[in-house]
Motif scaffolding. Structure first.
Motif, PDB file in Angstrom:
ATOM      1  N   LEU A 201       0.822  -1.207   0.000  1.00  0.00           N
ATOM      2  CA  LEU A 201       0.000   0.000   0.000  1.00  0.00           C
ATOM      3  C   LEU A 201       0.859   1.261   0.000  1.00  0.00           C
ATOM      4  O   LEU A 201       0.492   2.275  -0.610  1.00  0.00           O
ATOM      5  N   THR A 202       1.988   1.199   0.695  1.00  0.00           N
ATOM      6  CA  THR A 202       2.899   2.338   0.679  1.00  0.00           C
ATOM      7  C   THR A 202       3.407   2.620  -0.725  1.00  0.00           C
ATOM      8  O   THR A 202       3.446   3.780  -1.176  1.00  0.00           O
ATOM      9  N   VAL A 203       3.787   1.549  -1.415  1.00  0.00           N
ATOM     10  CA  VAL A 203       4.262   1.708  -2.789  1.00  0.00           C
ATOM     11  C   VAL A 203       3.135   2.230  -3.670  1.00  0.00           C
ATOM     12  O   VAL A 203       3.338   3.136  -4.506  1.00  0.00           O
ATOM     13  N   LEU A 204       1.914   1.701  -3.462  1.00  0.00           N
ATOM     14  CA  LEU A 204       0.782   2.135  -4.276  1.00  0.00           C
ATOM     15  C   LEU A 204       0.469   3.605  -4.020  1.00  0.00           C
ATOM     16  O   LEU A 204       0.213   4.384  -4.965  1.00  0.00           O
ATOM     17  N   VAL A 205       0.518   4.010  -2.776  1.00  0.00           N
ATOM     18  CA  VAL A 205       0.251   5.400  -2.444  1.00  0.00           C
ATOM     19  C   VAL A 205       1.284   6.302  -3.091  1.00  0.00           C
ATOM     20  O   VAL A 205       0.963   7.348  -3.683  1.00  0.00           O
ATOM     21  N   ARG A 206       2.550   5.902  -2.979  1.00  0.00           N
ATOM     22  CA  ARG A 206       3.613   6.699  -3.596  1.00  0.00           C
ATOM     23  C   ARG A 206       3.438   6.787  -5.104  1.00  0.00           C
ATOM     24  O   ARG A 206       3.650   7.846  -5.706  1.00  0.00           O
ATOM     25  N   ARG A 207       3.053   5.678  -5.730  1.00  0.00           N
ATOM     26  CA  ARG A 207       2.915   5.707  -7.183  1.00  0.00           C
ATOM     27  C   ARG A 207       1.685   6.526  -7.603  1.00  0.00           C
ATOM     28  O   ARG A 207       1.716   7.282  -8.578  1.00  0.00           O
TER      29      ARG A 207
ATOM     30  N   ILE B 488      -6.997   6.418  -1.314  1.00  0.00           N
ATOM     31  CA  ILE B 488      -5.668   7.016  -1.449  1.00  0.00           C
ATOM     32  C   ILE B 488      -5.779   8.505  -1.768  1.00  0.00           C
ATOM     33  O   ILE B 488      -5.024   9.341  -1.244  1.00  0.00           O
ATOM     34  N   GLY B 540      11.502  -2.352  -6.871  1.00  0.00           N
ATOM     35  CA  GLY B 540      10.171  -2.651  -6.355  1.00  0.00           C
ATOM     36  C   GLY B 540       9.955  -2.137  -4.975  1.00  0.00           C
ATOM     37  O   GLY B 540       8.817  -1.792  -4.588  1.00  0.00           O
ATOM     38  N   GLU B 543      10.170   2.804  -3.613  1.00  0.00           N
ATOM     39  CA  GLU B 543       9.221   3.831  -3.218  1.00  0.00           C
ATOM     40  C   GLU B 543       9.036   3.867  -1.713  1.00  0.00           C
ATOM     41  O   GLU B 543       8.795   4.947  -1.139  1.00  0.00           O
ATOM     42  N   GLU B 544       9.193   2.767  -1.054  1.00  0.00           N
ATOM     43  CA  GLU B 544       9.009   2.705   0.397  1.00  0.00           C
ATOM     44  C   GLU B 544      10.324   2.950   1.128  1.00  0.00           C
ATOM     45  O   GLU B 544      10.386   3.756   2.077  1.00  0.00           O
ATOM     46  N   LEU B 698       6.822   3.762   6.050  1.00  0.00           N
ATOM     47  CA  LEU B 698       6.323   5.130   6.079  1.00  0.00           C
ATOM     48  C   LEU B 698       6.010   5.594   7.505  1.00  0.00           C
ATOM     49  O   LEU B 698       6.373   6.747   7.876  1.00  0.00           O
ATOM     50  N   TYR B 718       0.772  11.087   2.529  1.00  0.00           N
ATOM     51  CA  TYR B 718       1.084   9.650   2.370  1.00  0.00           C
ATOM     52  C   TYR B 718       0.529   8.843   3.543  1.00  0.00           C
ATOM     53  O   TYR B 718      -0.069   7.783   3.363  1.00  0.00           O
ATOM     54  N   ALA B 721      -3.296   8.740   3.341  1.00  0.00           N
ATOM     55  CA  ALA B 721      -3.729   7.854   2.244  1.00  0.00           C
ATOM     56  C   ALA B 721      -3.499   6.396   2.590  1.00  0.00           C
ATOM     57  O   ALA B 721      -4.348   5.524   2.328  1.00  0.00           O
ATOM     58  N   MET B 722      -2.350   6.102   3.188  1.00  0.00           N
ATOM     59  CA  MET B 722      -2.081   4.705   3.544  1.00  0.00           C
ATOM     60  C   MET B 722      -3.029   4.224   4.635  1.00  0.00           C
ATOM     61  O   MET B 722      -3.503   3.094   4.616  1.00  0.00           O
ATOM     62  N   SER B 725      -6.436   3.656   3.008  1.00  0.00           N
ATOM     63  CA  SER B 725      -6.408   2.445   2.161  1.00  0.00           C
ATOM     64  C   SER B 725      -6.349   1.188   3.012  1.00  0.00           C
ATOM     65  O   SER B 725      -6.945   0.165   2.667  1.00  0.00           O
ATOM     66  N   GLN B 726      -5.667   1.255   4.133  1.00  0.00           N
ATOM     67  CA  GLN B 726      -5.644   0.078   5.019  1.00  0.00           C
ATOM     68  C   GLN B 726      -7.033  -0.215   5.571  1.00  0.00           C
ATOM     69  O   GLN B 726      -7.449  -1.375   5.640  1.00  0.00           O
TER      70      GLN B 726
END
Lengths: 224, 748
Positions: A201-207, B488, B540, B543-544, B698, B718, B721-722, B725-726
């Protein structure tokens, strides 16, 4: 239009193509983005291995020689023998190098696991006296760790009860503790799954935010 | 009883021929009105019949008409031939050969034994068809025998009776027959001999040709002629013993001379053929008839079966060419005389000559000579024997001695039974076959399998599943995707979830491991302190992990430290460059990228042991030339290790190798959320002592920024949004489980 913006646009496009799998399943756009990512990764890895290892480590070492040039003889010979792995008829010659690599890797990994994992983890469990000295939370934590370890081991008792010599009450106790061990295992797997989900989800949010940023940037670029 | 007018022997009333001499008996006739008797079934047929009316057997042999005509004209001019066979022992004459004298003595001794020496059992062992060949001992026995044996065979037996009488010594039936009568009834010849038989009779050659040799013999050169006639002299004029047929009875001088000439005319090969063919050792009645005249011979031919006549027919032409037949030699080249008067017909067995009469007779003259004189090999070149045939040649003793001796088996002690072969020696020892013991569990499984096989096949119930259309699945995905996407993007629309520190706050609660990491950097990193940074994540996880890495490394740079980037993953150097470029103050004097180090855990150990020999990425220059590497040769020279990882294996490799060789070297991790569970046991506060602290994902980054007092514009979005989404994902999981329990359970 800067290079960052171009990179951002390409990245955003590829992200959308990958996310098209959510709506349309396996589709050509998704495949295009996937193969592009895989191909680029493999090409980059090959380039790094050849450029870094061969041309910047191995060959300069052979050219310079150093104070002990004979010390490079063994790596060179082992490296040449390893090349025979590409030929099925002569692949047996590469077994020496492979054996050397596997043996050294296993020895290093085993030493690290023993000194860095097993002994510290067993030592961290500590005696029950230290649990009591650490307070109620430490005692409870220690008991949970002990119970979870024992029950998780009993959960893998797959042998027949008759053969294992367990019968009657003993078998029932082992079965019950095994069920508790399975609960510990499920909890551990759930925690791992939760961590994986958070990471995804972190990666998805960032993207998603990256795509939004690119769209806003392009919007601003075209006078929006 | 009818007495034979020729020999005087009594014969039964119904006899037509004498049982002793075969002469036609007076009063006997061919039946009512005369006719032809079938040689096969004995039935009477009209005189002009060609085929038997009863059995369809041929009555008239297939003989050329010309020869039949000549046979009718020849009887008067027929030369005297050998006397008929007779058991009568005439007194020894002067000039008689020794063998004939010995035979005469034997015959005399054979007549002397009494009746008690007669073995009655032999008659039982004689086959039926031969029982008739023996002379009837009594009229009653003869009547019984006639019922079972055809007449033609009885007649043959009558003719051969004198030859068999000497064999069973004594007995009533063994009485010596009277000498053949010279007077044969003149009118009887024409009445008893049918016309067809006259055609069969041998034609007499013209008188001029009697004395001369046959044409085939004249064509032969004198050197090719057999030498035995010249060597024999007068005493060996007639071949005796196995060399030729010798008439048992007294031979008239004229007949003897004719026999000598005829015997001398027989080539050697023909004589050998006759020897190989075992000529019948009995004198047919034909010869006896010849002494009396042609009619007697015709009767003998008439009494012969058809197949015997056909046997004699092919040889008729050569016999005619040869002129007068030699005594004792039939037309077919067979000798019908008995050797030394001993009959060859033994009870219970078929004579060879009778067997050989059945097949065609053309094979007899074509038989090659079995033995040849050495001079016959002159001019012959031995043929080359092929190797394979040479290998089959019987080995001599000398050759066999060289072969190994069999030491075991049925051939033990023999030489050369088997050729030595390398294949035989190749098998040194037999492969031990492991003993197979059937376990009860295996038997139980086999029985179960057999039961399953024998169980009747029951077609499974078809479970009809409702096909889920592509639109259904797409709608599900669309719903899930839209919900997550809305969650998100919701913070951008001003929708915020409440945090621990109050509504609108984006900072989660402070965690201990993040605090320890912050404190470690604060205490261990000073100006110029080299910090080893392991970039162990890929695109992959970038981003995190990049968020965590920036928080940690910016803190190090702010503390005046130097960053030395290394990686055991090929993607690491590029990510390290990108990371360094995003940090404030990360110039070449304070940062250096040593690139990729292969080898996994071994590579980590190699990096810790030797940092100065690593090349600089991407230029490839020596690491010692980099300013950030000043005074750094190994891990002992660095003040802190920061591991940025997205996989558990990479993090554990660094933790284990560092704690094993540099237990006092502090290690801080900035990792992905998926690695957090695996890294928790290695925290120093948990007692393991390897990992000082860690910043996870994050939330940890937000806490770290909060600890440092740094604000990030994007970070609160961020986090919100996270968090949303969770919640959405958790809600979808709950709804999914409920739907599965309700709808899915009913569906099953």
């Amino acid at each position: 239009m800067t290079s960052d913006l171009i990179g951002g646009i390409v990245g955003a496009a590829l992200t959308v193509l990958i996310l098209s799998y959510v709506l349309f399943g396996d589709n050509p756009l998704y495949r295009l983005a996937l193969y592009t990512l895989i191909g680029a990764s493999v090409g980059y890895v090959v380039a790094i291995v050849v450029g870094t290892v061969v041309f910047r480590v191995a060959l300069p070492s052979l050219q310079q020689g150093g104070a002990r040039p004979y010390s490079l003889l063994v790596p060179v010979v082992l490296g040449i023998l390893l090349l025979f792995k590409g030929f099925p008829r002569w692949s047996a010659l590469g077994n020496i190098s492979t054996g050397f690599l596997v043996g050294v890797g296993a020895a290093v990994a085993m030493g690290g696991a023993l000194l860095g994992t097993i002994i510290p983890q067993v030592g961290a469990t500590g005696p029950i006296s230290e649990w009591a000295r650490g307070g109620a939370s430490a005692l409870g934590n220690g008991l949970i760790v002990l119970l979870g370890t024992v029950c998780a081991l009993l959960a893998f008792t797959f042998t027949l009860r008759r053969r294992s010599g367990l019968s009657g009450m003993g078998a029932s106790i082992v079965g019950f503790l095994g069920q508790i061990g399975r609960l510990f295992l499920l909890s551990a797997f759930g925690a791992v799954f939760a961590g994986t989900l958070i990471a995804a989800l972190t990666v998805l949010v960032r993207r998603v935010y990256a795509v939004v940023d690119v769209v806003l940037e392009v919007w601003r670029l075209f006078g929006g | 009883m009818i007495s034979c007018p020729k020999c005087g022997v009594s014969n039964p009333e119904e006899s037509r021929f004498c049982r002793a001499c075969g002469a036609p008996l007076p009063g006997a006739s061919d039946g009512e009105g005369g006719g032809r008797r079938c040689p096969m079934c004995g039935a009477m047929n009209p005189p002009d019949s060609v085929v038997c009316e009863r059995c369809q057997a041929r009555l008239v042999p297939l003989i050329a008409e010309e020869s039949a005509t000549e046979a009718e004209e020849a009887p008067e001019a027929a030369p005297p031939q050998a006397a008929p066979f007779s058991a009568e022992i005439s007194p020894p004459a002067e000039g008689e050969p020794d063998w004939l004298a010995e035979l005469r003595a034997t015959m005399e001794e054979a007549e002397e034994p009494g009746p008690e020496e007669t073995p009655p059992v032999e008659e039982v062992e004689v086959p039926e068809w031969l029982t008739g060949s023996a002379p009837p001992a009594a009229p009653a026995e003869t009547a019984e025998g006639e019922e079972e044996v055809p007449e033609w065979l009885q007649e043959v037996a009558l003719y051969s009776a004198p030859a068999e009488e000497p064999s069973p010594p004594g007995g009533e039936g063994a009485a010596a027959p009277e000498p053949p009568s010279e007077a044969a009834p003149p009118g009887r010849e024409e009445t008893e001999v049918p016309d067809w038989l006259r055609e069969v009779l041998p034609t007499e050659s013209p008188p001029g040709e009697e004395e001369g040799p046959p044409e085939w013999l004249e064509a032969a050169t004198p050197s090719e002629a057999p030498e035995w006639p010249a060597e024999g002299g007068e005493e060996t004029a007639l071949p005796r013993g196995d060399e030729g047929a010798v008439p048992f009875t007294e031979v008239p001088p004229e007949a003897a001379e004719t026999a000598e000439s005829a015997a001398s005319e027989i080539p050697a090969w023909l004589r050998e053929v006759e020897e190989a063919a075992a000529p019948p050792p009995l004198l047919l009645e034909e010869e006896a008839r010849e002494e009396e005249g042609p009619p007697a011979a015709e009767e003998s031919v008439e009494s012969m079966p058809t197949w015997l006549l056909e046997e004699a027919a092919p040889a008729e032409a050569p016999a005619e060419e040869a002129g007068p037949e030699a005594p004792g030699v039939s037309k077919g080249g067979h000798v019908f005389t008995s050797e030394e008067g001993v009959p060859s017909l033994e009870p219970g067995e078929v004579p060879d000559w009778l067997k050989e009469l059945a097949p065609p007779a053309e094979e007899t003259p074509a038989a090659p000579p079995l033995e040849m004189e050495p001079e016959h090999f002159e001019g012959l070149v031995p043929a080359e024997i092929p190797d394979w045939l040479q290998a089959l040649r019987p080995r001599e003793e000398g050759e066999a001695a060289e072969e190994p001796v069999e030491t075991e088996g049925l051939l033990e002690g023999l030489r050369g039974t088997l050729p030595p072969s390398p294949l035989i020696g190749a098998v040194e020892k037999a492969v031990a076959v492991p003993s197979v013991t059937t376990k009860p569990a295996s038997v139980a499984r086999a029985e179960l399998f057999q039961e399953l096989l024998t169980r009747p096949v029951i077609s499974p119930r078809r479970v009809e599943k409702k096909p889920r259309g592509p639109m259904g699945l797409a709608i599900q995905r669309l719903v899930v995707g839209l919900l997550v996407l809305v969650a998100i993007l919701a913070p951008m629309g001003g929708v915020w979830l409440p945090m621990e520190e109050g509504p609108g706050s984006a900072v989660p609660a402070v965690r201990a491991d993040v605090q320890v990491a912050y404190d470690t950097i604060e205490t261990r990193v000073d100006r110029g302190t080299p910090v080893l940074v392991a970039v162990e994540y890929g695109p992959g996880e970038a981003e995190e992990v990049d968020l965590v890495a920036r928080a940690l490394l910016q803190h190090v740079l702010d503390r005046g430290g130097r960053l030395i980037f290394v990686s055991t993953r090929p993607e690491g150097p590029a990510l390290a460059d990108r990371l360094a470029s995003s940090l404030d103050g990360a110039d070449e004097a304070r940062t250096v990228n040593l690139g990729y180090q292969p080898g996994g855990a071994s590579g980590v150990q190699g990096l810790l042991a030797d940092l100065a020999r690593r090349p600089i990425y991407p230029t490839g220059g020596p690491a010692t030339e980099a300013a950030a590497m000043e005074g750094v040769t190994s891990a002992e020279d660095v003040g802190l290790i920061v591991v940025l990882g997205g996989q558990t294996e990479d993090l554990l490799a660094w933790i284990e190798q560092t704690s094993a060789r540099y237990p006092d070297l502090p290690l801080v991790a900035g990792i992905s959320a998926r690695v957090e569970v695996s890294a928790q046991p290695y925290l120093e506060r948990a007692g393991a002592g390897a990992l000082r602290g860690m910043v996870v994902g994050l939330p940890g980054t937000a806490v770290y920024y909060d600890l440092r007092g740094v604000e990030d514009v994007h970070l609160p979005y961020y986090l919100q949004a996270m968090a949303m989404s969770q919640w959405v994902v958790a809600a979808l999981m709950v709804v999914g489980m409920v739907v599965f329990l309700v709808v899915g359970g009913k569906g099953r």
